[in-house]
Motif scaffolding. Structure first.
Motif: not given
Length: 170
Positions: A83, A86-87, A90, A93-94, A98-99, A102, A144, A146-147
């Protein structure tokens, strides 16, 4: 007087161009840094994913409580590492704006219990009494995951890091 104004204007124009070049350079460095993290993250993700399969099998087929507990801790930490990788991905994207959030319905007590359990071995190692006492059995919230997980891991990690050996942390 006219010549002074021209010189003053040229100086201001030169300063503006210099600031603009500095800003472009900083943006370029940020872009290179983001690409570097994305590339490294992709390189880490594959071996971590390849570790998760056998770890899951070991966990599923372990017969003793101690083995199951050990493999469970390893599995949770490998999943957390994935994870985190994966962050890092991300991040691009941030930076692109585009973040997205979720949010999903989550039992916060169960969610926190799972995170807390991954720190039990560290607490035992440091001789810290580490207990999670929720005031309710279930608490459903939209979050969210994940966050929230990242924030809770950071809090617990720092709390255990800065709690002295043999102390109580509730």
């Amino acid at each position: 007087v006219g010549r002074r104004n021209i010189i003053q204007r040229e100086r201001l124009t030169a300063k503006f161009k210099l600031k603009h070049l500095e800003l472009e350079k900083v943006q370029e460095i940020d872009k290179v840094k983001t690409n570097f993290f994305a590339n490294i993250s992709h390189e880490f993700r594959t071996p971590i994913t390849l570790l998760l399969g056998p770890l899951k099998d070991l966990y599923d087929h372990s017969t003793s409580y101690d083995q199951r507990s050990l493999f469970g801790t390893m599995l949770r930490n490998a999943q957390r590492l994935l994870r985190l990788v994966n962050q890092l991905l991300d991040l691009s994207r941030l930076e692109a704006g585009k973040m997205k959030l979720h949010a999903s319905g989550t039992d916060l007590v169960q969610f926190l219990n799972e995170i807390v359990s991954s720190y039990e071995s560290l607490a035992i190692e440091k001789h810290i009494k580490f207990v999670f006492y929720p005031q309710v059995e279930k608490l459903f919230i939209y979050v969210d995951q994940e966050k929230m997980e990242k924030a809770v891991h950071n809090l617990l990690s720092n709390a255990l890091k800065f709690t002295f050996h043999g102390k109580v942390f509730l």
